[in-house]
Design a protein around this motif. Sequence first.
Motif, mmCIF file in Angstrom:
data_model
loop_
_atom_site.group_PDB
_atom_site.id
_atom_site.type_symbol
_atom_site.label_atom_id
_atom_site.label_comp_id
_atom_site.label_asym_id
_atom_site.label_seq_id
_atom_site.Cartn_x
_atom_site.Cartn_y
_atom_site.Cartn_z
ATOM 1 N N GLN A 19 0.798 -1.219 0.000
ATOM 2 C CA GLN A 19 0.000 0.000 0.000
ATOM 3 C C GLN A 19 0.835 1.276 0.000
ATOM 4 O O GLN A 19 0.301 2.366 -0.173
ATOM 5 C CB GLN A 19 -0.925 0.020 1.228
ATOM 6 C CG GLN A 19 -1.889 -1.132 1.294
ATOM 7 C CD GLN A 19 -2.794 -1.218 0.093
ATOM 8 O OE1 GLN A 19 -3.293 -0.209 -0.407
ATOM 9 N NE2 GLN A 19 -3.011 -2.421 -0.398
ATOM 10 N N SER A 29 -0.726 6.826 8.532
ATOM 11 C CA SER A 29 -1.109 5.587 9.212
ATOM 12 C C SER A 29 -2.626 5.405 9.189
ATOM 13 O O SER A 29 -3.117 4.299 8.997
ATOM 14 C CB SER A 29 -0.617 5.590 10.661
ATOM 15 O OG SER A 29 0.775 5.672 10.709
ATOM 16 N N ALA A 30 -3.364 6.500 9.390
ATOM 17 C CA ALA A 30 -4.826 6.414 9.373
ATOM 18 C C ALA A 30 -5.336 5.949 8.011
ATOM 19 O O ALA A 30 -6.239 5.103 7.927
ATOM 20 C CB ALA A 30 -5.435 7.766 9.746
ATOM 21 N N GLU A 31 -4.762 6.492 6.943
ATOM 22 C CA GLU A 31 -5.151 6.069 5.592
ATOM 23 C C GLU A 31 -4.799 4.598 5.370
ATOM 24 O O GLU A 31 -5.558 3.849 4.755
ATOM 25 C CB GLU A 31 -4.487 6.951 4.545
ATOM 26 C CG GLU A 31 -4.723 6.504 3.115
ATOM 27 C CD GLU A 31 -6.175 6.569 2.651
ATOM 28 O OE1 GLU A 31 -6.518 5.834 1.710
ATOM 29 O OE2 GLU A 31 -6.963 7.342 3.228
ATOM 30 N N VAL A 33 -4.754 2.266 7.597
ATOM 31 C CA VAL A 33 -5.749 1.451 8.306
ATOM 32 C C VAL A 33 -6.923 1.159 7.370
ATOM 33 O O VAL A 33 -7.373 0.014 7.254
ATOM 34 C CB VAL A 33 -6.243 2.151 9.593
ATOM 35 C CG1 VAL A 33 -7.481 1.471 10.155
ATOM 36 C CG2 VAL A 33 -5.127 2.188 10.626
ATOM 37 N N TRP A 34 -7.410 2.192 6.678
ATOM 38 C CA TRP A 34 -8.542 2.016 5.750
ATOM 39 C C TRP A 34 -8.159 1.164 4.545
ATOM 40 O O TRP A 34 -8.933 0.313 4.098
ATOM 41 C CB TRP A 34 -9.082 3.377 5.303
ATOM 42 C CG TRP A 34 -9.795 4.047 6.428
ATOM 43 C CD1 TRP A 34 -9.352 5.114 7.155
ATOM 44 C CD2 TRP A 34 -11.043 3.658 7.002
ATOM 45 N NE1 TRP A 34 -10.257 5.422 8.143
ATOM 46 C CE2 TRP A 34 -11.315 4.549 8.064
ATOM 47 C CE3 TRP A 34 -11.961 2.655 6.719
ATOM 48 C CZ2 TRP A 34 -12.466 4.448 8.845
ATOM 49 C CZ3 TRP A 34 -13.108 2.570 7.496
ATOM 50 C CH2 TRP A 34 -13.355 3.453 8.538
ATOM 51 N N ARG A 35 -6.964 1.370 4.014
ATOM 52 C CA ARG A 35 -6.522 0.570 2.871
ATOM 53 C C ARG A 35 -6.398 -0.904 3.252
ATOM 54 O O ARG A 35 -6.747 -1.776 2.455
ATOM 55 C CB ARG A 35 -5.187 1.081 2.335
ATOM 56 C CG ARG A 35 -5.292 2.419 1.636
ATOM 57 C CD ARG A 35 -3.968 2.831 1.062
ATOM 58 N NE ARG A 35 -4.029 4.142 0.424
ATOM 59 C CZ ARG A 35 -3.065 4.641 -0.308
ATOM 60 N NH1 ARG A 35 -1.941 3.958 -0.503
ATOM 61 N NH2 ARG A 35 -3.186 5.829 -0.852
ATOM 62 N N ARG A 37 -8.115 -2.399 5.629
ATOM 63 C CA ARG A 37 -9.485 -2.908 5.794
ATOM 64 C C ARG A 37 -10.075 -3.281 4.441
ATOM 65 O O ARG A 37 -10.799 -4.267 4.323
ATOM 66 C CB ARG A 37 -10.361 -1.886 6.504
ATOM 67 C CG ARG A 37 -10.052 -1.822 7.978
ATOM 68 C CD ARG A 37 -11.017 -0.971 8.752
ATOM 69 N NE ARG A 37 -10.586 -0.972 10.139
ATOM 70 C CZ ARG A 37 -10.781 0.014 10.991
ATOM 71 N NH1 ARG A 37 -11.452 1.081 10.612
ATOM 72 N NH2 ARG A 37 -10.340 -0.065 12.218
ATOM 73 N N ASP A 38 -9.752 -2.484 3.421
ATOM 74 C CA ASP A 38 -10.254 -2.765 2.078
ATOM 75 C C ASP A 38 -9.752 -4.100 1.532
ATOM 76 O O ASP A 38 -10.398 -4.690 0.672
ATOM 77 C CB ASP A 38 -9.867 -1.650 1.105
ATOM 78 C CG ASP A 38 -10.653 -0.369 1.347
ATOM 79 O OD1 ASP A 38 -11.684 -0.407 2.056
ATOM 80 O OD2 ASP A 38 -10.222 0.683 0.823
ATOM 81 N N SER A 42 -8.441 -5.997 9.516
ATOM 82 C CA SER A 42 -8.998 -5.024 10.442
ATOM 83 C C SER A 42 -7.997 -4.820 11.576
ATOM 84 O O SER A 42 -7.833 -5.685 12.440
ATOM 85 C CB SER A 42 -10.333 -5.533 10.994
ATOM 86 O OG SER A 42 -10.870 -4.575 11.879
ATOM 87 N N SER A 44 -5.764 -1.685 14.159
ATOM 88 C CA SER A 44 -5.771 -0.338 14.720
ATOM 89 C C SER A 44 -4.659 0.503 14.101
ATOM 90 O O SER A 44 -3.705 -0.025 13.514
ATOM 91 C CB SER A 44 -5.567 -0.405 16.235
ATOM 92 O OG SER A 44 -4.241 -0.817 16.526
ATOM 93 N N LYS A 45 -4.775 1.804 14.275
ATOM 94 C CA LYS A 45 -3.741 2.720 13.798
ATOM 95 C C LYS A 45 -2.423 2.420 14.496
ATOM 96 O O LYS A 45 -1.359 2.465 13.882
ATOM 97 C CB LYS A 45 -4.185 4.161 14.047
ATOM 98 C CG LYS A 45 -3.209 5.203 13.551
ATOM 99 C CD LYS A 45 -3.787 6.607 13.751
ATOM 100 C CE LYS A 45 -2.759 7.635 13.389
ATOM 101 N NZ LYS A 45 -2.354 8.451 14.520
#
Length: 185
Positions: A19, A29-31, A33-35, A37-38, A42, A44-45
């Motif tokens: 990624q 890091s927050a982005e 986390v979402w990538r 999950r995609d 799942s 945490s940050k």
Amino acid sequence: MPFATTRATLSRQWALLRQLPSRSPGVTSAELVWRLRDVGFSVSKRTVERDLNELSLIFPLERNDKSIPFGWHWSATAVGELRGNFDLQGYLRNGALQPVQGEGMELQAWVTDGLARQLREAPLTADMQLTALEQGHRMRAMVSDGWPLRWWLLSQGNGLVVEQPQALREEIGRTLSSAAAQYQD
């Protein structure tokens, strides 16, 4: 650490590496986390941040400290084939850990019986030797020194202990101690 847990961690970290962009400013890091999950992870940050810090010890990753939140990306010197669709087994079998003529080093390590079985099926090098011990096996092989070797050694967790060369043993020990310290909170 059980094999399934190690495998899940490695799969997640490999997905994380895929990624990362190839240049600054990077991705937060927050982005990430979402990538993740995609693609089915799942986390945490904080887990992503720990993974990035650990992976940066092995891979050529950089953190863009110029603005908050920090962005992570591959170093400009990163090997291009590490990004995108990367076949780890093929990479290792096609010479990542093969000896360099005249520049190889002899690796000696204790390995578990399970890892010894895997190494019999897919040896590190053509000259690799496994010797049965009372507990586990001793592995010897001439390998190239570099980050692919370190990545592989560290990925074996407690299934492998580097015995020689001493400098490599100490380096791996420091890296693992540092990583374990991050989980002491």
